[in-house]
Design a protein around this motif. Structure first.
Motif, PDB file in Angstrom:
ATOM      1  N   SER A  55       0.874  -1.182   0.000  1.00 60.34           N
ATOM      2  CA  SER A  55       0.000   0.000   0.000  1.00 60.34           C
ATOM      3  C   SER A  55       0.903   1.221   0.000  1.00 60.34           C
ATOM      4  N   PHE A  56       0.291   2.402   0.104  1.00 61.67           N
ATOM      5  CA  PHE A  56       1.128   3.603   0.149  1.00 61.67           C
ATOM      6  C   PHE A  56       1.877   3.711   1.478  1.00 61.67           C
ATOM      7  N   LEU A  57       1.482   2.879   2.460  1.00 63.76           N
ATOM      8  CA  LEU A  57       2.209   2.863   3.726  1.00 63.76           C
ATOM      9  C   LEU A  57       3.506   2.078   3.535  1.00 63.76           C
ATOM     10  N   ARG A  61       5.188  -0.346   8.310  1.00 66.96           N
ATOM     11  CA  ARG A  61       3.975   0.220   8.940  1.00 66.96           C
ATOM     12  C   ARG A  61       2.825  -0.783   8.962  1.00 66.96           C
ATOM     13  N   VAL A  62       2.918  -1.826   8.140  1.00 72.28           N
ATOM     14  CA  VAL A  62       1.901  -2.889   8.154  1.00 72.28           C
ATOM     15  C   VAL A  62       2.624  -4.203   8.428  1.00 72.28           C
ATOM     16  N   CYS A 111      -1.843  -2.408  11.304  1.00 74.04           N
ATOM     17  CA  CYS A 111      -1.239  -1.151  10.876  1.00 74.04           C
ATOM     18  C   CYS A 111      -0.688  -0.439  12.113  1.00 74.04           C
ATOM     19  N   SER A 117      -3.175   7.723   8.961  1.00 78.26           N
ATOM     20  CA  SER A 117      -2.651   6.922   7.842  1.00 78.26           C
ATOM     21  C   SER A 117      -3.318   5.559   7.761  1.00 78.26           C
ATOM     22  N   CYS A 118      -3.523   4.929   8.932  1.00 78.12           N
ATOM     23  CA  CYS A 118      -4.102   3.586   8.939  1.00 78.12           C
ATOM     24  C   CYS A 118      -5.542   3.605   8.445  1.00 78.12           C
ATOM     25  N   ALA A 120      -6.811   5.755   6.426  1.00 77.64           N
ATOM     26  CA  ALA A 120      -6.765   6.023   4.981  1.00 77.64           C
ATOM     27  C   ALA A 120      -6.426   4.757   4.198  1.00 77.64           C
ATOM     28  N   ALA A 121      -5.679   3.852   4.825  1.00 69.45           N
ATOM     29  CA  ALA A 121      -5.292   2.611   4.143  1.00 69.45           C
ATOM     30  C   ALA A 121      -6.323   1.506   4.349  1.00 69.45           C
ATOM     31  N   ASN A 153      -9.126  -4.628   0.311  1.00 73.19           N
ATOM     32  CA  ASN A 153      -8.754  -3.229   0.588  1.00 73.19           C
ATOM     33  C   ASN A 153      -9.829  -2.510   1.402  1.00 73.19           C
TER      34      ASN A 153
END
Lengths: 153, 344
Positions: A55-57, A61-62, A111, A117-118, A120-121, A153
């Motif tokens: 993801s963009f993270l 972060r995940v 996350c 951020s989380c 958003a993901a 997602n």
């Protein structure tokens, strides 16, 4: 004289048999007090390729958080697992030796990013929000079944 | 009739020598020399702590059997002026100087040696990685300066476990846990320790207790990306069986586990090797020390604690119903003793 020769060979055979008998009754020593796993079990292997979806993270972060197996859906829901693997950031493949049958599995990712951020993901609840992939798998005797948990997602 | 002999100088000398020999033929032999008051110093600089401590004692002498007679408290401590200082060196320069002050804030465990007066020397020092530390101790009563030097370790970075409660730890037969960490600069030895925390109820009394399980020492490998140690799940159950008391009415509830990963300097490695049981023909090994003008050890450690991790439900059920631990009174993951899990 022949009788004496027969007796000698008999004694040798009895002695050899006795030695073999004693040698064959040795109890196996298991290092570290483990249990004897030498008995042949009827098992198949479930191999899980635990991919963390991109993801963009950032990748740190995940993280992988959980990988558990249950006998049925209710047990899975209630947390009555048969096996729970120790999951690591650096390990992709996990294997379970199971008796043949149908199993339910769950794989969880978490996350750990800050802020929103989380959310958003797609991780519910923001930081420490988790996503789950749940599925069934049939394990067959002496066979390896390969599973890749799919996260939405 | 008697013979009268003349007293000559030679006869006089012989008589004095004979008298001296007679007087020296005492059967009492003093096998102990006088006490040398050898200083004993221990200091382990810990980069995880903000205060550092130095322990200073001395050798003592008792007339009775040493293993039956504990020494007097004061015979183990130096009297008079004691000045403890430490310097941090970097690139050939003194960067910081610290002065230690006496304290008795840390009680000593009771036992054979006297424990009422536990004097340590304390200073507020945040240990900086990859530096040289020099310890100086002036003993006024002996007019002596002790000196030791040690290098601090690099940063200890633990890869597994991480501080994440959602990632539960599984430790049961067939399921081990692998701890991983990056190699640490200047380190000579590593150790992982596991602490199980649980609630124990006996009758109306409930107490939080813990069981420590240190793993064997590990040495750094060469050219490796990371170092690792497996904590055995099967062994974990045996450790519980061997160390916890089973009994009627004892109920135990698992709280969680803490991991402690420690790296020690080369001096600590040498000390551990010199004090560990001998495996070879040489039964008496000299104990390693790096204190000049005394005995003892000055070394550094780095420590990371990963606390409050949770055990997986399968592990907790194994503790409750497993073959080695079923009599220890652990509750299963539903806080019951009537699990619906199929664990046998």
């Amino acid at each position: 004289m022949k009788v004496m020769a027969m007796k000698k060979s008999s004694i040798i055979w009895i002695f050899a048999g006795l030695v073999l008998f004693i040698a064959c009754t040795k109890t196996p020593i298991i290092p570290n007090g483990g249990t004897d796993t030498s008995k042949a079990k009827i098992v198949g292997t479930m191999e899980v390729e635990f991919r963390v979806p991109g993801s963009f993270l950032g990748p740190s972060r995940v993280l992988r958080a959980d990988l558990s197996i249950a006998k049925d859906a209710e047990s899975l829901y209630k947390g009555h697992f048969l096996e729970t693997a120790n999951v690591y950031n650096s390990k992709l493949m996990y294997t379970f030796d199971l008796t043949p049958g149908v199993y339910y599995y769950q794989a969880g990712i978490i996350c750990v990013a800050l802020g929103d951020s989380c959310s958003a993901a797609g991780f519910p609840g923001g930081k420490f929000g988790m996503k789950w992939a749940i599925g069934t798998v049939e394990v067959k005797q002496d066979a390896t079944v390969h599973v890749i948990p799919q996260f939405t997602n | 009739m008697y013979i009268r002999k003349k007293i000559t100088p030679i006869r006089l000398i012989l008589a004095i020598m004979a008298a001296g020999l007679f007087a020296s033929c005492s059967t009492e032999i003093d096998i102990n020399s006088s006490n040398q008051d050898v200083p004993i110093v221990y200091c382990v600089l810990n980069s995880a702590d903000s205060f550092q401590y130095v322990r200073i004692q001395k050798t003592y002498l008792v007339d009775q059997a040493a293993l039956n007679t504990p020494p007097d408290q004061d015979s183990m401590l130096f009297q008079g002026e004691i000045v403890v200082t430490m310097e941090r060196w970097s690139a050939g320069k003194v960067m910081e100087t610290f002065r230690f002050a006496p304290t008795n804030e840390i009680p000593k465990d009771s036992g054979f040696f006297p424990y009422q007066k536990n004097i340590l020397y304390k200073a507020k020092i945040k240990v900086v990685a990859n530096q040289t530390y020099r310890l100086y101790i002036y003993l006024g009563s002996k007019e002596k300066v002790l000196y030791a030097e040690a290098s601090s370790l690099g940063k200890l970075n633990v890869i597994d476990p991480i501080q994440l409660q959602q990632r539960k730890i599984s430790l049961y037969d067939g399921n081990n846990y692998t701890c991983r960490w990056d190699p640490v600069q200047n380190a000579g030895v590593y150790q992982v320790a596991l602490r199980l925390k649980y609630k124990e109820t006996i009758g109306n009394s409930t107490r939080i207790k813990y069981l420590d399980w240190p793993q064997p020492f590990a040495s750094p490998g060469s050219d490796v990306d990371y170092l690792s140690m497996d904590v055995s799940g099967a062994r974990f159950m045996h450790i519980l069986q061997d160390n916890l008391k089973a009994g009627e009415g004892i109920v135990r509830e698992v709280i969680g586990v803490d991991f402690q990963i420690v790296s020690g300097s080369l001096e600590m490695k040498y000390y551990i090797e010199s004090t560990s049981p001998s495996a070879g023909a040489l039964m008496e090994k000299p104990v390693y020390g790096n204190i000049n003008n005394g005995i003892g050890l000055f070394c550094t450690v780095a420590r990371i604690n990963v606390n409050d991790l949770l055990l997986s439900s399968v592990t907790i059920d194994s503790m409750a119903y497993g073959q080695f631990t079923r009599n220890l009174g652990f509750l299963d993951h539903t806080l019951d003793r009537d699990s619906t899990n199929n664990f046998k």
